[in-house]
Design an enzyme around this catalytic site. Sequence first.
Site, PDB file in Angstrom:
ATOM      1  N   SER A 189     -21.743  -2.084 -24.573  1.00  0.00           N
ATOM      2  CA  SER A 189     -20.927  -0.976 -25.080  1.00  0.00           C
ATOM      3  C   SER A 189     -20.313  -1.307 -26.431  1.00  0.00           C
ATOM      4  CB  SER A 189     -19.792  -0.701 -24.105  1.00  0.00           C
ATOM      5  OG  SER A 189     -18.889  -1.802 -24.121  1.00  0.00           O
ATOM      6  N   GLY A 190     -20.174  -2.601 -26.714  1.00  0.00           N
ATOM      7  CA  GLY A 190     -19.415  -3.000 -27.889  1.00  0.00           C
ATOM      8  C   GLY A 190     -18.126  -3.683 -27.467  1.00  0.00           C
ATOM      9  N   GLY A 191     -17.803  -3.588 -26.194  1.00  0.00           N
ATOM     10  CA  GLY A 191     -16.575  -4.212 -25.682  1.00  0.00           C
ATOM     11  C   GLY A 191     -16.776  -5.662 -25.299  1.00  0.00           C
ATOM     12  N   VAL A 192     -15.673  -6.306 -24.974  1.00  0.00           N
ATOM     13  CA  VAL A 192     -15.706  -7.723 -24.608  1.00  0.00           C
ATOM     14  C   VAL A 192     -16.541  -7.924 -23.352  1.00  0.00           C
ATOM     15  CG1 VAL A 192     -14.275  -9.722 -24.039  1.00  0.00           C
ATOM     16  CG2 VAL A 192     -13.346  -7.910 -25.495  1.00  0.00           C
ATOM     17  N   ASP A 193     -16.305  -7.080 -22.338  1.00  0.00           N
ATOM     18  CA  ASP A 193     -16.900  -7.329 -21.028  1.00  0.00           C
ATOM     19  C   ASP A 193     -18.421  -7.288 -21.063  1.00  0.00           C
ATOM     20  OD1 ASP A 193     -14.221  -7.206 -20.443  1.00  0.00           O
ATOM     21  OD2 ASP A 193     -14.310  -5.217 -19.555  1.00  0.00           O
ATOM     22  N   SER A 194     -18.973  -6.206 -21.640  1.00  0.00           N
ATOM     23  CA  SER A 194     -20.434  -6.099 -21.615  1.00  0.00           C
ATOM     24  C   SER A 194     -21.070  -7.132 -22.548  1.00  0.00           C
ATOM     25  CB  SER A 194     -20.889  -4.680 -21.960  1.00  0.00           C
ATOM     26  OG  SER A 194     -20.448  -4.309 -23.243  1.00  0.00           O
ATOM     27  N   GLU A 244       3.297 -10.577  -7.895  1.00  0.00           N
ATOM     28  CA  GLU A 244       2.059 -10.780  -8.666  1.00  0.00           C
ATOM     29  C   GLU A 244       2.097 -10.218 -10.076  1.00  0.00           C
ATOM     30  OE1 GLU A 244       1.510  -6.952  -6.282  1.00  0.00           O
ATOM     31  OE2 GLU A 244       2.532  -8.870  -6.077  1.00  0.00           O
ATOM     32  N   GLY A 278       0.829  -1.202   0.000  1.00  0.00           N
ATOM     33  CA  GLY A 278       0.000   0.000   0.000  1.00  0.00           C
ATOM     34  C   GLY A 278       0.853   1.238   0.000  1.00  0.00           C
ATOM     35  N   CYS A 313       5.500  -6.170   0.099  1.00  0.00           N
ATOM     36  CA  CYS A 313       5.799  -4.742   0.240  1.00  0.00           C
ATOM     37  C   CYS A 313       5.398  -4.241   1.618  1.00  0.00           C
ATOM     38  CB  CYS A 313       5.129  -3.913  -0.849  1.00  0.00           C
ATOM     39  SG  CYS A 313       5.933  -4.180  -2.413  1.00  0.00           S
ATOM     40  N   TYR A 314       4.344  -3.423   1.674  1.00  0.00           N
ATOM     41  CA  TYR A 314       3.870  -2.915   2.965  1.00  0.00           C
ATOM     42  C   TYR A 314       3.628  -4.080   3.927  1.00  0.00           C
ATOM     43  CZ  TYR A 314       1.088  -0.360   6.373  1.00  0.00           C
ATOM     44  OH  TYR A 314       0.621   0.194   7.536  1.00  0.00           O
ATOM     45  N   LYS A 356      -9.680 -10.061 -17.047  1.00  0.00           N
ATOM     46  CA  LYS A 356      -9.878  -9.938 -18.496  1.00  0.00           C
ATOM     47  C   LYS A 356      -9.681 -11.255 -19.253  1.00  0.00           C
ATOM     48  CE  LYS A 356     -10.524  -6.580 -21.310  1.00  0.00           C
ATOM     49  NZ  LYS A 356     -11.745  -5.830 -21.164  1.00  0.00           N
ATOM     50  N   HIS A 405       6.879  -7.065  -5.863  1.00  0.00           N
ATOM     51  CA  HIS A 405       5.534  -7.488  -6.275  1.00  0.00           C
ATOM     52  C   HIS A 405       5.603  -8.784  -7.073  1.00  0.00           C
ATOM     53  CE1 HIS A 405       3.243  -4.010  -4.993  1.00  0.00           C
ATOM     54  NE2 HIS A 405       4.214  -3.228  -5.427  1.00  0.00           N
TER      55      HIS A 405
END
Length: 643
Positions: free
Chosen positions: A236-241, A184, A69, A96-97, A399, A182
């Site tokens: 929206s036209g995107g992958v997610d929606s 990750e 953080g 880290c923190y 994603k 990090h």
Amino acid sequence: GSRHARLARPIRRCGMASERVAILDAGAQYGKVIDRRLRELRVECELLPLSTPVEELRGNYAAIVVSGGPQSVYGADAPKYDAGLFHLGVPVLGICYGMQLMNYAHGGTVAKKALREDGVFAVAIEAGSKLFDGLGESTEVLLTHGDSIDTPAAGFLVTGRSGDIVAAIECAEKRLYGVQFHPEVDLSKDGNAIFSNFLYKVCGLSGSYTMACREQSAIAYIREAVGNKRVLVLVSGGVDSSVCAALLHKALGPERVVALHIDHGFMRHQESRDVVQALGALGLPIEALDATADFAKAVTEVHGEMSLPLEKECRPELKRKIIGDTFMRVTQAMVATRGLIASDIFLAQGTLRPDLIESASSLVSSNANVIKTHHNDTQLVRDLREQGRIIEPLKDYHKDEVRELGMKLGLPQHLVWRQPFPGPGLAIRTLCATEPYLTPEYDITAAQLDAECARYPELQLAPTLLPVRTVGVQGDGRSYAYLAGLSSDTSPDGKWEALFHLAKEIPGHVHNVNRIVYVLGPAIKQVPRTVTPTTLTKEPLDQLRAADHIVTQVLTKYNLLRTLAQVPVVLFPISFGGEGQRSIGIRAFITRDFMTGRPALPGRDFPLEGLTELHDRIMAEVPGISRIALDITSKPPATTEWE
């Protein structure tokens, strides 16, 4: 913590407590990425605030990860934590923190170092640590911190060092491990091996958390949340929606899903038409509305102050907020004209886990600094969420997992692999300005930039500090800073690696710069001190839409859509001497986690002839463009988008 609980509660659990890991979040941008890495290793995890009482943890989790953080363990704003955390008898990995806290809680000391490290560094590893099993003597990692350990706590061994910085500590008998980097992110090349060692060798987990069990829980979540009501989904036209709409269609059937598409005027070339066709083919009818004029005139209020109309507003956060609020307003009007009563309908959104953390949504992380406001996480949406009228079936997915789910649901490949495109669309890829960004630090920053480039005389560079600002991430917080332009009269081919290396060093030494571009063509002879007035009006949007379409065509031709995770094309208001002209920025970006990543290297990740073709076509086909600049900055310090 109730909103954290809400994130965990509705999606039914696949595993047992004996297999679950708690990620205690101290406000890291990276909390969600840790979460995703553990999920990739087939381990279920939950993100909880660092302040979670030990009673809630005891018996419910097999292990704990404490994430990094922006605060200092000594600071007045240091996040609260339950000191019993390290005495639960379960393994703990502090990042880290989290490592500094582990050390501090056991009596060690932490010091603010003069050297602020943000970048990839080698860490020398001591033999014999379970955490680093199989890694050899050294590993490359992303270090991002201002504080570091001064004296390790009693009972802890130092197992990794980067120069004179303590990079890893452990107390193996208590199964407490800490790393000052990090693991990750993709930039830490053995990060997955480190997590795997922790989960399997230290904790002894079995790895029973799979994609199929998660799709079933998402469908169960939708049916349970919605009951017998209908769901409105904004596509929206995107992958997610699109994946969200397809998942709703599978869970509820077409009669109970109302799919709408709003064209706000910032879509890509013919995008609205394409998405309506793609979902129609799945058997989900979709209604499209052209709301370009509504959006152009829309305003919003922030802290009691009215914004300008969107077509005149230059401030990035306000542009996003106007678009988010207007989306909701236009949707409510569409709902009303169809006779749908708000209380009979739920709003579904394709929000992903990283969207939530990047907006410091209280759903995910009570500590993350706001990096930017995601357009689908505005106050209006938060109000609807308070009333329990929003469902986010993909809030547990990252994603790449959404793409995998989309293919399983039968969406066409071209839609699933479409380049990510932000909800506000071309609006946030048009850097708006009516006056140059010139702060009192301009001259000293320009001098620092010159000095930095002078260390590499063989590159023959003309460095230029450009009077526009872009957004970046430095440490775990957000920074607005100058854009630096490098150019040369000699060809950059064969020098790209050296240029990338220089771009990596500049932000560490030139603190008011967070993004570096290489301007193609001849050296910049005159330092621009003015901008071409640019707001969200037809001319600049048409320029950007045309340039973006050319980039998409070239990426398709050279088969780069999958290897380059994202290629934002940006219009910025610098004319480089061409009266009334603007310039195009291209950010060819390689990432797996969308939280960190690196620019694509011409000649290796991006064919040189492809770059030439991009340059020549945009210059020939798009009127009013002066220069084309290639973004050569990693993330951090520069975000994927320029604003």
